[in-house]
Design an enzyme around this catalytic site. Structure first.
Site, mmCIF file in Angstrom:
data_model
loop_
_atom_site.group_PDB
_atom_site.id
_atom_site.type_symbol
_atom_site.label_atom_id
_atom_site.label_comp_id
_atom_site.label_asym_id
_atom_site.label_seq_id
_atom_site.Cartn_x
_atom_site.Cartn_y
_atom_site.Cartn_z
ATOM 1 N N ASP A 44 0.882 -1.160 0.000
ATOM 2 C CA ASP A 44 0.000 0.000 0.000
ATOM 3 C C ASP A 44 0.927 1.219 0.000
ATOM 4 O OD1 ASP A 44 -2.335 1.638 0.454
ATOM 5 O OD2 ASP A 44 -1.684 1.785 2.544
ATOM 6 N N ASP A 97 -0.019 5.057 1.049
ATOM 7 C CA ASP A 97 -0.218 5.976 2.173
ATOM 8 C C ASP A 97 -0.210 5.247 3.510
ATOM 9 O OD1 ASP A 97 -0.743 8.471 0.683
ATOM 10 O OD2 ASP A 97 -2.416 7.313 -0.126
ATOM 11 N N ASP A 103 -1.528 -0.794 5.973
ATOM 12 C CA ASP A 103 -1.808 -0.166 7.274
ATOM 13 C C ASP A 103 -3.302 0.026 7.512
ATOM 14 O OD1 ASP A 103 -2.006 3.365 6.962
ATOM 15 O OD2 ASP A 103 -2.111 1.919 5.343
#
Length: 197
Positions: free
Chosen positions: A16, A18, A174
């Site tokens: 991922d 961000d 996250d």
């Protein structure tokens, strides 16, 4: 704090962007708050609410908030303004060091991809600002699939373009929606906690 990678001979790695590769979540939160304020949102967009919706497409987040608060804020216009505010601040971005170092250690040895809920120009600019762009020949964003996270589409497309079976891929994420997407794609995942940033 170090990054804990499962002991398995993975053949491909999907990151991922961000909050995983790039420590952009605080800037995204600031941009969200400002964009909603300029649209006269009658509710507070706390950090808790923000992190609970991590990885979900911006316009979908506005629709969820509208449904929850009985408001009628324009998802497209909030999305555009939020991205504009965020883009102005991209030069401030820093990489999430342990994850960026792990990605660099894999470069040239394994296929790697980025699968992000943000728009492609933003993802590319974030990776350029943190000097990570050259590590990732494959970048998947919501524009390229029918359904974004938590659906598995982005991860499955990334695996296909890397030429690696989904079961042989490791996802680094996250956000809960990303972890759900990885599970739905039949992939193992590593959760990147905020404490790693």
């Amino acid at each position: 704090m170090s990054l804990q990678i499962p002991d398995y001979p993975f053949q491909g790695f999907i990151f991922d962007c961000d909050g995983t590769l790039v420590d952009s979540m605080p800037l995204h939160h600031i941009a969200w708050v400002e964009a909603l304020k300029q649209h006269d949102a009658a509710f507070e967009f706390t950090e808790e609410v923000f992190y609970a919706h991590a990885g979900i497409k911006e316009q979908d987040v506005v629709k969820i908030l509208n449904a929850k608060h009985g408001t009628n804020i324009d998802p497209v216009s909030v999305d555009e303004l939020k991205m504009e505010i965020f883009r102005e601040r991209i030069p401030e971005l820093q990489p999430v060091r342990p994850v960026a170092e792990f990605a660099r250690s894999l470069h040239g040895r394994f296929p790697m991809a980025v699968a992000s809920g943000s728009a492609e120009p933003t993802v590319r600019a974030s990776l350029e600002a943190t000097r990570l762009i050259d590590l990732f020949p494959v970048i998947i964003t919501p524009e390229r699939v029918k359904h974004g996270k938590p659906a598995p589409d982005m991860f499955l497309l990334a695996a296909e373009l890397m030429g690696v079976p989904p079961s042989e891929c490791l996802v680094l994420e996250d956000g809960n929606s990303g972890l759900e997407a990885a599970k739905a794609a039949g992939m193992q995942a590593v959760f990147i906690p905020r404490t790693l940033r």
